[in-house]
Scaffold this motif. Structure first.
Motif, PDB file in Angstrom:
ATOM      1  N   GLY A   1     -10.747 -16.281  10.544  1.00  0.00           N
ATOM      2  CA  GLY A   1     -10.382 -15.373   9.470  1.00  0.00           C
ATOM      3  C   GLY A   1     -10.513 -15.954   8.072  1.00  0.00           C
ATOM      4  N   VAL A   2     -11.276 -17.040   7.910  1.00  0.00           N
ATOM      5  CA  VAL A   2     -11.398 -17.684   6.612  1.00  0.00           C
ATOM      6  C   VAL A   2     -12.039 -16.758   5.575  1.00  0.00           C
ATOM      7  CG1 VAL A   2     -12.618 -19.525   5.365  1.00  0.00           C
ATOM      8  CG2 VAL A   2     -11.351 -20.055   7.453  1.00  0.00           C
ATOM      9  N   VAL A   3     -13.042 -15.973   5.978  1.00  0.00           N
ATOM     10  CA  VAL A   3     -13.695 -15.076   5.018  1.00  0.00           C
ATOM     11  C   VAL A   3     -12.717 -14.024   4.522  1.00  0.00           C
ATOM     12  CG1 VAL A   3     -15.530 -13.360   4.707  1.00  0.00           C
ATOM     13  CG2 VAL A   3     -16.003 -15.484   5.939  1.00  0.00           C
ATOM     14  N   ASP A   4     -11.866 -13.522   5.398  1.00  0.00           N
ATOM     15  CA  ASP A   4     -10.870 -12.521   4.985  1.00  0.00           C
ATOM     16  C   ASP A   4      -9.895 -13.102   3.969  1.00  0.00           C
ATOM     17  OD1 ASP A   4     -11.969 -10.629   6.677  1.00  0.00           O
ATOM     18  OD2 ASP A   4     -10.632 -11.117   8.331  1.00  0.00           O
ATOM     19  N   ARG A   5      -9.556 -14.383   4.126  1.00  0.00           N
ATOM     20  CA  ARG A   5      -8.565 -14.990   3.238  1.00  0.00           C
ATOM     21  C   ARG A   5      -9.179 -15.587   1.972  1.00  0.00           C
ATOM     22  NH1 ARG A   5      -7.023 -16.923   8.289  1.00  0.00           N
ATOM     23  NH2 ARG A   5      -7.843 -18.998   7.845  1.00  0.00           N
ATOM     24  N   GLU A   6     -10.383 -16.149   2.091  1.00  0.00           N
ATOM     25  CA  GLU A   6     -10.961 -16.899   0.976  1.00  0.00           C
ATOM     26  C   GLU A   6     -12.303 -16.347   0.493  1.00  0.00           C
ATOM     27  OE1 GLU A   6     -11.089 -21.062   1.988  1.00  0.00           O
ATOM     28  OE2 GLU A   6      -9.207 -20.920   3.127  1.00  0.00           O
ATOM     29  N   GLY A   7     -12.830 -15.339   1.200  1.00  0.00           N
ATOM     30  CA  GLY A   7     -14.117 -14.792   0.823  1.00  0.00           C
ATOM     31  C   GLY A   7     -15.266 -15.652   1.330  1.00  0.00           C
ATOM     32  N   ALA A   8     -16.483 -15.105   1.280  1.00  0.00           N
ATOM     33  CA  ALA A   8     -17.666 -15.838   1.736  1.00  0.00           C
ATOM     34  C   ALA A   8     -17.885 -17.096   0.902  1.00  0.00           C
ATOM     35  CB  ALA A   8     -18.894 -14.936   1.693  1.00  0.00           C
ATOM     36  N   ALA A   9     -17.579 -17.023  -0.400  1.00  0.00           N
ATOM     37  CA  ALA A   9     -17.739 -18.194  -1.257  1.00  0.00           C
ATOM     38  C   ALA A   9     -16.782 -19.308  -0.839  1.00  0.00           C
ATOM     39  CB  ALA A   9     -17.508 -17.807  -2.713  1.00  0.00           C
ATOM     40  N   GLY A  10     -15.561 -18.941  -0.438  1.00  0.00           N
ATOM     41  CA  GLY A  10     -14.607 -19.936   0.032  1.00  0.00           C
ATOM     42  C   GLY A  10     -15.074 -20.604   1.306  1.00  0.00           C
ATOM     43  N   LEU A  11     -15.696 -19.824   2.207  1.00  0.00           N
ATOM     44  CA  LEU A  11     -16.263 -20.393   3.431  1.00  0.00           C
ATOM     45  C   LEU A  11     -17.336 -21.411   3.088  1.00  0.00           C
ATOM     46  CD1 LEU A  11     -16.724 -20.354   6.555  1.00  0.00           C
ATOM     47  CD2 LEU A  11     -18.378 -18.521   6.146  1.00  0.00           C
TER      48      LEU A  11
ATOM     49  N   ALA B   1      -3.685  -5.556   8.730  1.00  0.00           N
ATOM     50  CA  ALA B   1      -3.706  -6.665   9.676  1.00  0.00           C
ATOM     51  C   ALA B   1      -5.119  -7.098  10.018  1.00  0.00           C
ATOM     52  CB  ALA B   1      -2.960  -6.270  10.951  1.00  0.00           C
ATOM     53  N   ALA B   2      -6.041  -6.144  10.082  1.00  0.00           N
ATOM     54  CA  ALA B   2      -7.424  -6.461  10.449  1.00  0.00           C
ATOM     55  C   ALA B   2      -8.206  -7.082   9.303  1.00  0.00           C
ATOM     56  CB  ALA B   2      -8.129  -5.208  10.943  1.00  0.00           C
ATOM     57  N   GLY B   3      -7.638  -7.052   8.097  1.00  0.00           N
ATOM     58  CA  GLY B   3      -8.299  -7.693   6.972  1.00  0.00           C
ATOM     59  C   GLY B   3      -9.052  -6.773   6.042  1.00  0.00           C
ATOM     60  N   PHE B   4      -8.901  -5.459   6.196  1.00  0.00           N
ATOM     61  CA  PHE B   4      -9.594  -4.519   5.322  1.00  0.00           C
ATOM     62  C   PHE B   4      -8.911  -4.447   3.962  1.00  0.00           C
ATOM     63  CE2 PHE B   4     -11.058  -3.081   9.465  1.00  0.00           C
ATOM     64  CZ  PHE B   4     -12.415  -2.880   9.219  1.00  0.00           C
ATOM     65  N   ALA B   5      -9.714  -4.280   2.911  1.00  0.00           N
ATOM     66  CA  ALA B   5      -9.179  -4.227   1.556  1.00  0.00           C
ATOM     67  C   ALA B   5      -8.593  -2.860   1.224  1.00  0.00           C
ATOM     68  CB  ALA B   5     -10.270  -4.575   0.544  1.00  0.00           C
ATOM     69  N   SER B   6      -8.980  -1.822   1.982  1.00  0.00           N
ATOM     70  CA  SER B   6      -8.489  -0.475   1.690  1.00  0.00           C
ATOM     71  C   SER B   6      -8.547   0.385   2.944  1.00  0.00           C
ATOM     72  CB  SER B   6      -9.323   0.179   0.585  1.00  0.00           C
ATOM     73  OG  SER B   6     -10.639   0.452   1.057  1.00  0.00           O
ATOM     74  N   ILE B   7      -7.763   1.458   2.934  1.00  0.00           N
ATOM     75  CA  ILE B   7      -7.806   2.416   4.044  1.00  0.00           C
ATOM     76  C   ILE B   7      -9.175   3.072   4.116  1.00  0.00           C
ATOM     77  CG2 ILE B   7      -6.881   4.619   4.871  1.00  0.00           C
ATOM     78  CD1 ILE B   7      -5.010   2.402   5.440  1.00  0.00           C
ATOM     79  N   ARG B   8      -9.763   3.345   2.964  1.00  0.00           N
ATOM     80  CA  ARG B   8     -11.090   3.983   2.958  1.00  0.00           C
ATOM     81  C   ARG B   8     -12.124   3.112   3.669  1.00  0.00           C
ATOM     82  NH1 ARG B   8     -13.413   6.122  -2.677  1.00  0.00           N
ATOM     83  NH2 ARG B   8     -11.678   7.574  -2.286  1.00  0.00           N
TER      84      ARG B   8
ATOM     85  N   VAL C   1     -15.617   1.899   8.295  1.00  0.00           N
ATOM     86  CA  VAL C   1     -16.188   0.926   9.221  1.00  0.00           C
ATOM     87  C   VAL C   1     -15.903   1.310  10.671  1.00  0.00           C
ATOM     88  CG1 VAL C   1     -16.024  -1.467  10.006  1.00  0.00           C
ATOM     89  CG2 VAL C   1     -16.172  -0.958   7.564  1.00  0.00           C
ATOM     90  N   VAL C   2     -14.683   1.741  10.961  1.00  0.00           N
ATOM     91  CA  VAL C   2     -14.364   2.157  12.334  1.00  0.00           C
ATOM     92  C   VAL C   2     -15.260   3.317  12.763  1.00  0.00           C
ATOM     93  CG1 VAL C   2     -12.594   3.193  13.806  1.00  0.00           C
ATOM     94  CG2 VAL C   2     -11.998   1.289  12.299  1.00  0.00           C
TER      95      VAL C   2
ATOM     96  N   VAL D   1       3.585 -12.507  15.447  1.00  0.00           N
ATOM     97  CA  VAL D   1       3.167 -13.145  14.207  1.00  0.00           C
ATOM     98  C   VAL D   1       4.072 -12.707  13.062  1.00  0.00           C
ATOM     99  CG1 VAL D   1       0.761 -13.417  14.903  1.00  0.00           C
ATOM    100  CG2 VAL D   1       1.471 -11.319  13.770  1.00  0.00           C
ATOM    101  N   ALA D   2       4.287 -13.614  12.114  1.00  0.00           N
ATOM    102  CA  ALA D   2       5.097 -13.281  10.941  1.00  0.00           C
ATOM    103  C   ALA D   2       4.323 -12.401   9.975  1.00  0.00           C
ATOM    104  CB  ALA D   2       5.543 -14.565  10.252  1.00  0.00           C
ATOM    105  N   ASP D   3       3.009 -12.558   9.938  1.00  0.00           N
ATOM    106  CA  ASP D   3       2.128 -11.801   9.055  1.00  0.00           C
ATOM    107  C   ASP D   3       1.035 -11.178   9.909  1.00  0.00           C
ATOM    108  OD1 ASP D   3       0.124 -10.971   7.232  1.00  0.00           O
ATOM    109  OD2 ASP D   3       0.711 -12.503   5.778  1.00  0.00           O
ATOM    110  N   LEU D   4       0.926  -9.856   9.891  1.00  0.00           N
ATOM    111  CA  LEU D   4      -0.044  -9.179  10.750  1.00  0.00           C
ATOM    112  C   LEU D   4      -1.478  -9.643  10.502  1.00  0.00           C
ATOM    113  CD1 LEU D   4       1.350  -5.531  10.755  1.00  0.00           C
ATOM    114  CD2 LEU D   4       1.225  -7.100  12.702  1.00  0.00           C
ATOM    115  N   ARG D   5      -1.757 -10.151   9.295  1.00  0.00           N
ATOM    116  CA  ARG D   5      -3.105 -10.630   9.014  1.00  0.00           C
ATOM    117  C   ARG D   5      -3.460 -11.872   9.825  1.00  0.00           C
ATOM    118  NH1 ARG D   5      -2.442 -10.815   2.584  1.00  0.00           N
ATOM    119  NH2 ARG D   5      -0.440 -11.650   3.335  1.00  0.00           N
ATOM    120  N   ASP D   6      -2.474 -12.460  10.500  1.00  0.00           N
ATOM    121  CA  ASP D   6      -2.712 -13.666  11.288  1.00  0.00           C
ATOM    122  C   ASP D   6      -3.147 -13.377  12.720  1.00  0.00           C
ATOM    123  OD1 ASP D   6      -2.195 -15.423   9.235  1.00  0.00           O
ATOM    124  OD2 ASP D   6      -0.073 -15.647   9.735  1.00  0.00           O
TER     125      ASP D   6
END
Length: 506
Positions: free
Chosen positions: A101-111, A163-170, A175-176, A264-269
């Motif tokens: 989940g590194v891209v979700d947390r730090e972006g592609a540049a962070g990876l 939790a899945a890492g999406f930036a918005s409901i839209r 994507v789904v 999990v304490a944070d659903l994003r995990d």
């Protein structure tokens, strides 16, 4: 299968589709141009004409090309490509980090920064290897996590998206719909499973057959540090250190899958927790590859044929295992687990376990680096090694995470005073996941080899050359050659044995 280069042999891939060969699931993905659907090669629902077949190295690449996931075989939920666990090049390291989940947390540049590459360089390498860049790979992973949560929990859709890492409901809805050809609400309405109760999330972790759980769960249970890990009710349970806070995983072997019950304490995990459970149990392995390599050995070959599918038991937290490997030098498995539990009680973060039994995270490297030597119940030399290794991990002088370079990690470990070849190889096998790690001086390896008439020392080292690059899997069969609690799944609560190994793993 072991020699297959992804997408490198069209005839072999087409034969796999014709024979519905499940060994190829997760290695490659079959897309059908006439239906615009992509499947596993083993999918029973399709048998397309050759001119309608297209092969992709990742679900993300198939989705990027405009194909949607088959509703019957669920290709995005197949075991991951073993290449990402068995290789240490930049693409494999990137895929492991994306899985965490590194891209979700730090972006592609962070990876890219983590790997020491520019984003453009990393994009080019990944597209050449798997047909998709970091953003597309992370998007496919988000879609798969979203479906898991939609089908296995009663979380509101907004929380699922978060939790899945999406930036918005839209973005979540779009994507789904693109990947699964239905809305999130429709996807939940079709599910036949019941959500787990009590705030837990239940996920089925797929694996490739054959799968032998005895030594895998036996080892984890026998070496469990009370308060951090336990065996209860047919499940291995342990605490997890996750990016958003502590978590708990309960892992139960089942028919065709391992059931993971996560808190999990944070659903994003959820993404990171699933990735760590899969790596801990070596679930993305292709059991055919080591079996083919070991089959030619006159002694190991029959053992592999008798009990195929042994996996390499690992730890969910690589720095934790490195410290515990040092703790386990020249003591029994039971003693090492007891010492680890004492350190967790003294320096570990508290954890709330609604099911009872688990109380602490194993201490992080920073906390251990500042530990009072008087709190370390071990000889002075080993105390100094534990403190030196913890400091090196905390300061980044030793890197053992999913993005680590294995060769560099070995050199970094060997530079720590008191970390010898056995410790380096055990960490390489059980923390880094190197399939060719070989702790030659391990007492369990020596005893197993002696009982099989394979010799010792230089003779065993020479014999092992024919097992490469799968010597870590050969170790599992050597360990299983003698009686030890780590070789069998416990029938009840875990009990640590008092059998002393000269150099026992924690």
């Amino acid at each position: 299968m072991a020699d297959l280069q992804i997408l490198g042999n069209e005839e072999q891939l087409q034969a796999a589709v014709a024979g519905r060969d499940a060994r190829f699931d997760g290695w490659v993905f079959l897309a059908v141009t006439s239906t615009r659907i992509y499947c596993r090669p083993s999918c029973p629902a399709v048998k397309p004409k050759r001119e309608h077949q297209r092969f992709y190295a990742s679900a993300a690449a198939a989705q990027d090309a405009g194909y949607r996931a088959c509703k019957r075989c669920r290709p995005d939920a197949s075991p991951g490509s073993p290449a990402w666990d068995w290789r240490s090049d930049v693409c494999a390291r990137a895929m492991r980090l994306i899985g965490e989940g590194v891209v979700d947390r730090e972006g592609a540049a962070g990876l890219a920064r983590r790997l020491g590459y520019s984003l453009r360089q990393l994009e080019r390498l990944l597209v050449a290897e798997v047909g998709a860049g970091p953003a597309a790979l992370a998007r496919a992973q988000r879609a798969q996590v979203a479906r898991t949560l939609i089908e296995n929990t009663d979380l509101p859709m907004g929380q699922v998206a978060f939790a899945a890492g999406f930036a918005s409901i839209r973005a979540f809805n779009r994507v789904v719909a693109e990947v699964y050809a239905c809305s999130p609400t429709e996807l939940r309405a079709k599910t036949r499973t019941r959500p787990a109760g009590g705030g837990a999330i239940t996920v089925r972790l797929a694996y490739r057959e054959p799968f032998e759980p005895s030594n895998l769960f036996g080892h984890l249970a026998a070496a469990a540090a009370p308060g951090v890990e336990e065996w209860r009710g047919g499940a291995y349970r342990r605490t997890l250190r996750l990016p958003g806070g502590p978590g708990i995983a309960a892992l139960t072997p089942g028919p065709g899958y391992v059931e993971a019950r996560l808190r999990v304490a944070d659903l994003r995990d959820v993404t990171a927790a699933v990735a760590r459970c899969r790596r801990m149990l070596d679930l993305d392995a292709d059991p055919c590859a080591p079996a083919e390599a070991l089959a030619g050995d006159g002694v190991l070959g029959p053992l592999v044929a008798k009990t195929p599918g042994r996996r390499v038991p690992r730890k969910a937290d690589a720095p934790e295992y490195a410290v515990r490997a040092v703790i386990g030098q020249q003591v029994s498995t039971a003693s090492a687990a007891t010492i680890a539990a004492r350190l967790a009680e003294r320096y570990g973060e508290t954890v709330e376990d609604p099911d009872g039994g688990l109380t602490r995270l194993f201490p992080d490297s920073s906390a251990l680096a500042e530990a009072d030597p008087a709190d370390l119940p071990m000889p002075g030399g080993r105390k100094r090694t534990v403190l030196a290794l913890a400091a090196a991990l905390a300061e980044g002088r030793v890197e053992l995470g999913p993005g680590a370079d294995w060769a560099a990690a070995r050199e970094q470990l060997a530079a720590v005073p008191g970390v010898g070849p056995w410790t380096v190889e055990m960490i390489a096998m059980r923390a880094l996941g190197d399939p060719d790690a070989f702790p030659l001086t391990d007492l369990g390896v020596a005893k197993g080899a002696a009982s099989l008439g394979l010799g010792a020392g230089k003779a065993l080292e020479a014999r092992s050359q024919s097992w490469r690059p799968w010597r870590a899997y050969a170790v599992q069969y050597l360990w299983a050659a003698t009686e030890h609690p780590t070789n069998r799944t416990p029938a009840g609560p875990a009990r640590n044995d008092d059998q002393t190994r000269e150099k026992a793993s924690a």
